[in-house]
Design an enzyme around this catalytic site. Structure first.
Site, PDB file in Angstrom:
ATOM      1  N   TYR A 227     -60.129  33.490 -95.531  1.00 55.16           N
ATOM      2  CA  TYR A 227     -60.353  35.800 -95.779  1.00 55.16           C
ATOM      3  C   TYR A 227     -59.909  36.431 -94.856  1.00 55.16           C
ATOM      4  O   TYR A 227     -60.252  37.254 -94.503  1.00 55.16           O
ATOM      5  CB  TYR A 227     -62.911  35.408 -95.468  1.00 55.16           C
ATOM      6  CG  TYR A 227     -62.163  34.313 -93.816  1.00 55.16           C
ATOM      7  CD1 TYR A 227     -61.701  34.845 -92.908  1.00 55.16           C
ATOM      8  CD2 TYR A 227     -63.358  33.052 -93.965  1.00 55.16           C
ATOM      9  CE1 TYR A 227     -61.991  33.879 -92.270  1.00 55.16           C
ATOM     10  CE2 TYR A 227     -63.384  32.439 -93.503  1.00 55.16           C
ATOM     11  CZ  TYR A 227     -63.353  32.381 -92.060  1.00 55.16           C
ATOM     12  OH  TYR A 227     -63.211  31.755 -90.837  1.00 55.16           O
ATOM     13  N   CYS A 410    -109.006   6.075-103.286  1.00 59.09           N
ATOM     14  CA  CYS A 410    -109.388   7.532-103.265  1.00 59.09           C
ATOM     15  C   CYS A 410    -109.616   8.350-102.453  1.00 59.09           C
ATOM     16  O   CYS A 410    -110.761   8.457-101.811  1.00 59.09           O
ATOM     17  CB  CYS A 410    -108.992   8.008-105.021  1.00 59.09           C
ATOM     18  SG  CYS A 410    -109.718   9.436-104.707  1.00 59.09           S
ATOM     19  N   CYS A 413    -112.222  10.814-103.854  1.00 54.88           N
ATOM     20  CA  CYS A 413    -113.894   9.710-104.017  1.00 54.88           C
ATOM     21  C   CYS A 413    -113.825   7.817-104.046  1.00 54.88           C
ATOM     22  O   CYS A 413    -115.086   7.573-104.079  1.00 54.88           O
ATOM     23  CB  CYS A 413    -113.604  10.008-105.652  1.00 54.88           C
ATOM     24  SG  CYS A 413    -113.113   8.320-106.819  1.00 54.88           S
TER      25      CYS A 413
HETATM   26  S1  IVH Z   1     -64.552  37.209 -91.173  1.00 56.94           S
HETATM   27  C1  IVH Z   1     -63.592  37.283 -86.788  1.00 56.94           C
HETATM   28  N1  IVH Z   1     -64.755  36.611 -93.967  1.00 56.94           N
HETATM   29  O1  IVH Z   1     -68.915  33.450 -90.412  1.00 56.94           O
HETATM   30  C2  IVH Z   1     -64.271  36.842 -87.708  1.00 56.94           C
HETATM   31  N2  IVH Z   1     -65.602  35.231 -92.395  1.00 56.94           N
HETATM   32  O2  IVH Z   1     -69.866  33.811 -88.478  1.00 56.94           O
HETATM   33  C3  IVH Z   1     -63.891  36.959 -89.137  1.00 56.94           C
HETATM   34  N3  IVH Z   1     -66.984  33.478 -92.796  1.00 56.94           N
HETATM   35  O3  IVH Z   1     -67.322  31.674 -88.733  1.00 56.94           O
HETATM   36  C4  IVH Z   1     -64.765  36.053 -89.810  1.00 56.94           C
HETATM   37  N4  IVH Z   1     -67.415  33.150 -95.167  1.00 56.94           N
HETATM   38  O4  IVH Z   1     -65.621  30.741 -90.424  1.00 56.94           O
HETATM   39  C5  IVH Z   1     -65.192  35.707 -92.385  1.00 56.94           C
HETATM   40  N5  IVH Z   1     -65.476  36.470 -96.476  1.00 56.94           N
HETATM   41  C6  IVH Z   1     -65.595  36.317 -94.554  1.00 56.94           C
HETATM   42  C7  IVH Z   1     -66.494  34.479 -94.246  1.00 56.94           C
HETATM   43  C8  IVH Z   1     -66.297  34.756 -92.941  1.00 56.94           C
HETATM   44  C9  IVH Z   1     -67.202  33.251 -94.094  1.00 56.94           C
HETATM   45  C10 IVH Z   1     -67.691  32.424 -91.944  1.00 56.94           C
HETATM   46  C11 IVH Z   1     -66.533  32.347 -90.866  1.00 56.94           C
HETATM   47  C12 IVH Z   1     -67.154  32.515 -89.433  1.00 56.94           C
HETATM   48  C13 IVH Z   1     -68.552  32.409 -89.564  1.00 56.94           C
HETATM   49  C14 IVH Z   1     -69.027  34.253 -88.870  1.00 56.94           C
END
Ligand code: IVH
Length: 679
Positions: A227, A410, A413
């Site tokens: 991500y 029960c 009852c």
């Molecule tokens: S961006 C600087 N994108 O959520 C942090 N995080 O509560 C940027 N997570 O520890 C994180 N899906 O592991 C981002 N599409 C996504 C995500 C994601 C799951 C998790 C991530 C992070 C946690 C934050």
């Protein structure tokens, strides 16, 4: 020697590519066998020529023995931060205001919204295109080095794909997840082996990653979904988060699916509603949406607090589980006498609803999960279903918890409780048990049954407690005068109820059958029965004297037919029916049903194969169904006729093998009595 080195390198390159095509692109070019042959050749060569071993060889995906001193740790230069949370739309609008205030603009900010994947966060470091180190998030700054484990995850590229030059250093961040399907399968296997179950896919993913023996990790169905990135020194030439995702995809990563960019903050709110609806259809658990400022320049301008970036926020879905404590375990008596243990909980708010009771299903379930009174437990509520206790938080045990025993009398009852061999439920076998009577009457008056307007659960309870109603037929003797004596019942509503009761007396056959509360006869089975028998007498007769006729009906198996037989064979139940009819209940056998029941097609099961020339298939199906028959997809011993057109398929052969009559269209029309009408 150089020949061998070349061969090894060629095999590695090919295997990387085919791994990518298979696992990331889901579009393989070679057979599994071919892949395995190449992998085996590489294994053999590396074993014979250890001087050519390499850490990013595809042979490393199978796992390695545990590191002797446990995992080493790594301090990262750029911490993995966490995210601030939004709990409602308002919080998201506030976030947008803060962003604009800090940037000093009144203009719209452009956002990208991504599903928030519920797994374990990790970082992969690539040096000159090869995976060098993989770490857990840890506390953000310090993570554990789990490179061997991460190498076993098929969607972790060991080398970046596509053409160099790559950034000489690339830190890729993402989530290791386990699909819902993979999780179910893993737990099913663990149950068989008597191993403890994982509570959810996130725990299963995190637990699998932290195995010291990476061969165990290799056996778990994990995926890595990228991500974002950490450090990428130098100018990468990218300007937005969505370009980052596109670039990561081109380097061989699976990236967050279903992202939307070019959104203003209202667009992000709208997308949240869509994701909420789509949530259950994702192959992986998602627990919310992450909204990010799309422009990397604006991200840099906003920066981060010590905890979280100022350019992103997580908008979580309403929680579906919480922890609570079991104060007591009650036993509820159902319509059929089944005793259901119910946990009485310290009230807890789950996703906006206060939950104070949760089902424990039955005694075996309590034993299996080792649930005790006083335990702290995880309670789950999904949609409209009854909340349930998922598991015990064992670390919260004090030793003062007590073990639950099913009562042998029960609780309502005080009649005997019986648990038949092979059954999970214990039952109160006293049919006159007030709890059973109440539940039966509630069912009888409910929407899918007699549908008596105004006769709700609370009223039924009063009527039974005051001995005004003990049997179904008693309902039809109630007078407005009697009803008026009840709590919260005025003259007008008493009169309305009497009218509703009177109106309900004329009832169609399927609803009547459903109302009787025969075990295993729900609305659907009741409808099948009503369509298969001309009247209740005929059904009762078949059930008792010729249960083969019941079992021959599609959709009715031995358990259901046994239950129906048991019901009609009991003279008391026949009395109940007789009494209802005497009290003016008339069963409506609709003329269509009558007509259906007279037809030789009624209750028969058809399979169509080949091209039917005379009319579209949908029309043929409609004709059969209107005459009370059924059309199914495959030939079985329960099929009555196969209708074969031109170029029939293997269904015809199967029909012949099973000795099932095969007819053509004309034969079908004859059966339907429509031959002359259609020609
Ligand atoms: S961006 C600087 N994108 O959520 C942090 N995080 O509560 C940027 N997570 O520890 C994180 N899906 O592991 C981002 N599409 C996504 C995500 C994601 C799951 C998790 C991530 C992070 C946690 C934050």
């Amino acid at each position: 020697m150089t020949e061998i080195k070349k061969r090894i390198e060629m095999l590695r390159e090919k295997l990387h590519r085919h791994n990518y095509l298979y696992y990331v692109k889901d579009d393989p070019e070679i057979s599994d066998a071919e892949y395995d042959r190449m992998l085996k050749e590489l294994f053999d060569l590396e074993a014979r020529y250890p001087q050519f071993a390499s850490p990013d060889s595809p042979t490393n995906r199978v796992g390695a023995p545990p590191p002797p001193g446990g995992f080493e740790t790594l301090r990262r230069a750029e911490p993995m931060l966490s995210l601030g949370n939004a709990f409602n739309d308002e919080d998201l609008f506030e976030f947008d205001k803060r962003v604009r205030r800090q940037i000093g603009t009144k203009e719209h900010i452009t956002y990208i919204a991504e599903p928030k994947l519920d797994g374990a966060a990790v970082e992969l470091v690539y040096e000159n295109g090869g995976l060098s180190v993989g770490t857990t998030r840890g506390d953000g700054v310090t993570g554990e080095i789990i490179t061997d484990n991460l190498k076993t995850v098929r969607t972790v590229p060991l080398r970046l794909v596509g053409k160099p030059p790559y950034p000489p250093l690339l830190e890729v961040r993402g989530e290791v997840v386990m699909s819902k399907q993979g999780f179910e399968k893993l737990n099913a296997e663990r149950l068989k082996k008597g191993e403890p179950l994982f509570a959810n896919p996130r725990n299963a993913a995190a637990g699998s990653l932290r195995q010291l023996d990476s061969r165990i990790t290799a056996s778990r169905p994990l995926d890595f979904i990228a991500y974002g990135v950490g450090r990428v020194p130098g100018d990468w030439g990218l300007e937005t988060q969505h370009e980052v995702l596109e670039t990561l995809a081109s380097l061989g990563f699976v990236v967050t699916p279903d992202v939307r960019w070019g959104l203003d903050i209202q667009g992000a709110v709208d997308y949240y509603r869509i994701l909420e609806k789509k949530r259950s259809r994702f192959p992986y658990e998602i627990d919310g949406m992450v909204v990010k400022v799309d422009s990397l320049a604006v991200q840099r301008a906003l920066g981060a607090t010590s905890r979280a970036p100022r350019w992103a926020i997580a908008y979580k879905f309403a929680a579906s589980s919480e922890t609570s404590r079991i104060l007591a375990i009650d036993v509820q008596v159902g319509r059929t006498g089944a005793l259901t243990p119910v946990a009485v909980l310290e009230p807890v708010n789950i996703g906006g609803v206060t939950v104070s009771r949760a089902t424990l299903h039955n005694e075996d379930e309590i034993r299996r999960k080792d649930i005790r009174i006083g335990d702290t437990v995880l309670v789950q509520r999904a949609g409209d279903v009854i909340p349930e206790v998922v598991k015990v938080i064992e670390s919260k045990r004090t030793g003062n918890e007590t073990i639950f025993r099913m009562p042998d009398r029960c609780p309502v009852c005080a009649g005997p409780v019986v648990r038949l061999a092979g059954e999970a439920v214990a039952r109160c076998v006293n049919a006159a048990c007030p709890a059973q009577v109440k539940e039966r009457i509630k069912h009888f008056a409910s929407k899918g049954a007699f549908d008596i307007d105004g006769l709700g659960d609370k009223l039924v309870e009063q009527l039974v407690e005051k001995n005004m109603v003990g049997s179904y037929a008693d309902i039809f003797t109630l007078t407005a005068g009697e009803l008026e004596t009840l709590e919260r019942m005025g003259g007008k509503s008493a009169q309305n109820l009497v009218t509703a009761i009177e109106k309900s007396k004329n009832i169609d056959f399927a609803r009547f059958l459903y109302a009787l509360g025969i075990p295993h006869v729900g609305e659907f089975v009741a409808r099948i029965l009503a369509a298969s028998f001309p009247d209740i007498r005929n059904l009762a007769d078949a059930a008792v004297n010729d249960s083969g006729r019941l079992e021959a009906i599609e959709g009715i198996g031995p358990v259901v037919s046994g239950s129906i037989k048991g019901f009609f064979a009991n003279p008391e139940n026949m009395e109940v029916i007789k009494s209802l009819l005497e009290h003016g209940v008339t069963i409506r056998y609709t003329s269509k049903q009558k007509q259906r029941n007279d037809s030789p097609v009624a209750g028969k099961s058809f399979v169509l194969t080949g091209t039917l020339s005379g009319m579209p298939r949908a029309r043929v199906r409609e004709l059969i169904e209107n005459a009370g028959g059924k059309v199914t997809g495959s030939v079985s011993s329960k099929t009555d006729y196969v209708v074969a057109g031109e170029n029939p398929g293997s269904k015809l052969e199967r029909a012949r093998a099973l000795g099932i009559p095969v007819i053509d269209e004309n034969g079908l029309l004859e059966l339907l009595g429509e031959k002359t009408a259609n020609k």
